[in-house]
Enzyme design. Structure first.
Site, PDB file in Angstrom:
ATOM      1  N   ARG A   1      49.514  52.361  50.635  1.00  0.00           N
ATOM      2  CA  ARG A   1      49.303  53.644  51.338  1.00  0.00           C
ATOM      3  C   ARG A   1      48.834  53.405  52.778  1.00  0.00           C
ATOM      4  O   ARG A   1      49.355  54.011  53.734  1.00  0.00           O
ATOM      5  CB  ARG A   1      48.257  54.442  50.548  1.00  0.00           C
ATOM      6  CG  ARG A   1      47.803  55.737  51.194  1.00  0.00           C
ATOM      7  CD  ARG A   1      46.779  56.372  50.265  1.00  0.00           C
ATOM      8  NE  ARG A   1      46.179  57.575  50.781  1.00  0.00           N
ATOM      9  CZ  ARG A   1      45.110  57.605  51.566  1.00  0.00           C
ATOM     10  NH1 ARG A   1      44.555  56.467  51.946  1.00  0.00           N
ATOM     11  NH2 ARG A   1      44.606  58.757  51.960  1.00  0.00           N
TER      12      ARG A   1
ATOM     13  N   ARG B   1      50.982  54.372  56.199  1.00  0.00           N
ATOM     14  CA  ARG B   1      50.484  55.378  57.158  1.00  0.00           C
ATOM     15  C   ARG B   1      50.113  54.746  58.504  1.00  0.00           C
ATOM     16  O   ARG B   1      50.304  55.364  59.542  1.00  0.00           O
ATOM     17  CB  ARG B   1      49.327  56.157  56.534  1.00  0.00           C
ATOM     18  CG  ARG B   1      49.853  56.998  55.355  1.00  0.00           C
ATOM     19  CD  ARG B   1      48.877  57.988  54.827  1.00  0.00           C
ATOM     20  NE  ARG B   1      49.504  58.774  53.758  1.00  0.00           N
ATOM     21  CZ  ARG B   1      48.860  59.609  52.971  1.00  0.00           C
ATOM     22  NH1 ARG B   1      47.565  59.788  53.125  1.00  0.00           N
ATOM     23  NH2 ARG B   1      49.510  60.278  52.032  1.00  0.00           N
TER      24      ARG B   1
ATOM     25  N   ASP C   1      42.241  37.552  39.445  1.00  0.00           N
ATOM     26  CA  ASP C   1      41.716  36.202  39.179  1.00  0.00           C
ATOM     27  C   ASP C   1      40.777  35.693  40.280  1.00  0.00           C
ATOM     28  O   ASP C   1      40.002  34.778  40.062  1.00  0.00           O
ATOM     29  CB  ASP C   1      42.872  35.196  39.029  1.00  0.00           C
ATOM     30  CG  ASP C   1      43.585  35.344  37.691  1.00  0.00           C
ATOM     31  OD1 ASP C   1      43.217  36.251  36.928  1.00  0.00           O
ATOM     32  OD2 ASP C   1      44.521  34.560  37.425  1.00  0.00           O
TER      33      ASP C   1
ATOM     34  N   LYS D   1      16.815  36.195  19.566  1.00  0.00           N
ATOM     35  CA  LYS D   1      17.872  37.157  19.899  1.00  0.00           C
ATOM     36  C   LYS D   1      18.534  37.686  18.633  1.00  0.00           C
ATOM     37  O   LYS D   1      18.614  36.988  17.629  1.00  0.00           O
ATOM     38  CB  LYS D   1      18.914  36.504  20.797  1.00  0.00           C
ATOM     39  CG  LYS D   1      18.343  36.106  22.146  1.00  0.00           C
ATOM     40  CD  LYS D   1      19.359  36.198  23.233  1.00  0.00           C
ATOM     41  CE  LYS D   1      18.717  35.872  24.574  1.00  0.00           C
ATOM     42  NZ  LYS D   1      19.598  36.082  25.696  1.00  0.00           N
TER      43      LYS D   1
HETATM   44  O1  F6P Z   1      47.298  38.442  37.568  1.00  0.00           O
HETATM   45  C1  F6P Z   1      46.646  37.422  37.008  1.00  0.00           C
HETATM   46  C2  F6P Z   1      46.698  37.533  35.506  1.00  0.00           C
HETATM   47  O2  F6P Z   1      46.148  38.765  35.076  1.00  0.00           O
HETATM   48  C3  F6P Z   1      45.986  36.374  34.835  1.00  0.00           C
HETATM   49  O3  F6P Z   1      44.599  36.588  34.735  1.00  0.00           O
HETATM   50  C4  F6P Z   1      46.693  36.297  33.519  1.00  0.00           C
HETATM   51  O4  F6P Z   1      46.668  34.985  33.011  1.00  0.00           O
HETATM   52  C5  F6P Z   1      48.105  36.695  33.856  1.00  0.00           C
HETATM   53  O5  F6P Z   1      48.031  37.468  35.029  1.00  0.00           O
HETATM   54  C6  F6P Z   1      48.801  37.475  32.772  1.00  0.00           C
HETATM   55  O6  F6P Z   1      50.120  37.659  33.144  1.00  0.00           O
HETATM   56  P1  F6P Z   1      51.135  38.656  32.471  1.00  0.00           P
HETATM   57  O7  F6P Z   1      50.803  40.024  32.983  1.00  0.00           O
HETATM   58  O8  F6P Z   1      52.474  38.194  32.953  1.00  0.00           O
HETATM   59  O9  F6P Z   1      50.948  38.570  31.001  1.00  0.00           O
END
Ligand code: F6P
Ligand code: ADP
Length: 324
Positions: free
Chosen positions: A22, A26, A128, A214
């Site tokens: 977005r 813009r 990540d 715990k």
């Molecule tokens: O974008 C990163 C991620 O979410 C990682 O954390 C994970 O291992 C991977 O993509 C999962 O990929 P997909 O959506 O292709 O299953």
């Protein structure tokens, strides 16, 4: 004729991609540019799947996770033929600048295009948080909030039963989400690829937690750890009699990706989307924009994708100190 630029999203979607699109559209219009969206990442770039984006086309998306353009993993783009076709598609439409919003793999793709002469500005975007040069990438903080909410709920039920929960969070090859979710979620143990502990070490941490009084134990595990949730569960089950704790496994998986972007991701995405256009207007070529200390960072694509981003040692240290 107005200068033409395009924007695409690639790889794993991340909350913040939409606000970045977005802002780019813009800002482009304010700079008297024509802006195109490429659908489904590099797959659409190779196939020439472009749409014209005006101000109204990007309305109503600032609070939406995912990406209005769609995304993909595109093996064809790893080939010389695929990349050549992508460059041709851009040239054929007179598009002279490209914004790539995506993670580590996607920015390798940006670098490849930039080496073929395309003016590319990347925006570091992945839950990540594994892109060097950016303290935090778009999507990571929203994904973290989703993980934290889940951990709070799991702790309630874990405590009621006196159980151990292995909570697996995303992170293909890195432990950022697991480390931060573990610290902010008050976990008794954290398992990440950057500081691997053996299953037996984790079992000892759990038993010590019970000995300290715990009523539960939460172990946050990165999916990319050598001993991921399945491997740990296997070990604990094999030694169930000796270890003497009741175990449940919850994998948060893609739930972490689909959240509505939080305030930080919306504002950062807006800043990065707008800055990417400004940089293209200023003649930038082959850079990756990220964030550090509330400011936009600029790194050469080659440096960013070839450098492994370490976890902050202070957080690793705190994780050990606080799990008492
Ligand atoms: O974008 C990163 C991620 O979410 C990682 O954390 C994970 O291992 C991977 O993509 C999962 O990929 P997909 O959506 O292709 O299953
Ligand atoms: P992310 O960008 O979320 O890390 P991927 O690693 O799956 O996601 O990468 C997304 C896409 O980027 C890949 O499907 C591929 O098309 C492209 N890509 C990944 N690595 C490279 C590379 N080394 N060179 C060129 N393109 C790449």
């Amino acid at each position: 004729m107005k200068r033409r630029i395009a924007v695409l999203t690639s790889g794993g979607d991340a909350p913040g991609m939409n606000p970045a699109i977005r802002a780019a559209v813009r800002t482009g219009i304010a700079r008297d540019l024509e802006v195109f969206g490429v659908r489904h990442g590099y797959t659409g770039l190779i196939a020439g799947d472009f749409i014209h984006l005006g101000a109204r086309e990007v309305g109503g998306i600032i609070d939406r996770g995912g990406t209005m353009l769609g995304t993909s993993r595109c093996p064809a783009f790893l080939t010389d033929e695929g990349q050549h076709s992508a460059v041709q598609q851009l040239a054929g439409r007179g598009i002279t600048g490209l914004i790539v919003i995506g993670g580590n793999g996607s920015q390798h793709g940006s670098l490849a295009l930039s080496e073929r002469g395309v003016a590319v500005v990347g925006i570091a975007s992945t839950i990540d948080n594994d892109l060097a040069g950016s303290e935090v990438t778009l999507g990571a903080t929203t994904a973290l909030d989703v993980a934290l909410e889940a951990i709070s709920r799991l702790r309630v039920t874990a405590s009621a039963h006196g159980r151990v929960f292995l909570v697996e969070v995303m992170g293909r090859a890195c432990g950022y989400l697991a480390l931060m979710a573990g610290i902010a979620g008050g976990a008794e143990a954290i398992v990440i690829p950057e500081a691997e502990e053996s299953p037996e070490d984790v079992a000892i941490a759990i038993q010590e937690a019970y000995q300290r009084g715990k009523s539960h134990a939460i172990v946050v595990v990165a999916e990319g750890a050598r001993h991921n949730a399945d491997a740990l569960a296997r070990h604990f089950t094999e030694h169930a009699e000796r270890l003497n704790f009741e175990l449940r496994v919850t994998k948060l998986g893609h739930v972490q990706r689909g959240g509505s972007p939080g305030a930080f991701d919306r504002l950062s995405a807006t800043l990065l989307g707008a800055t990417a256009v400004e940089r293209l207007c200023g003649g930038a070529h082959g850079i990756l924009l990220g964030l550090a200390g509330g400011q936009v960072t600029t790194n050469a694509l080659g440096d960013a994708v070839r450098t492994r981003k370490p976890l902050e040692p202070q957080w690793l240290h705190l994780a050990h100190v606080l799990a008492r």
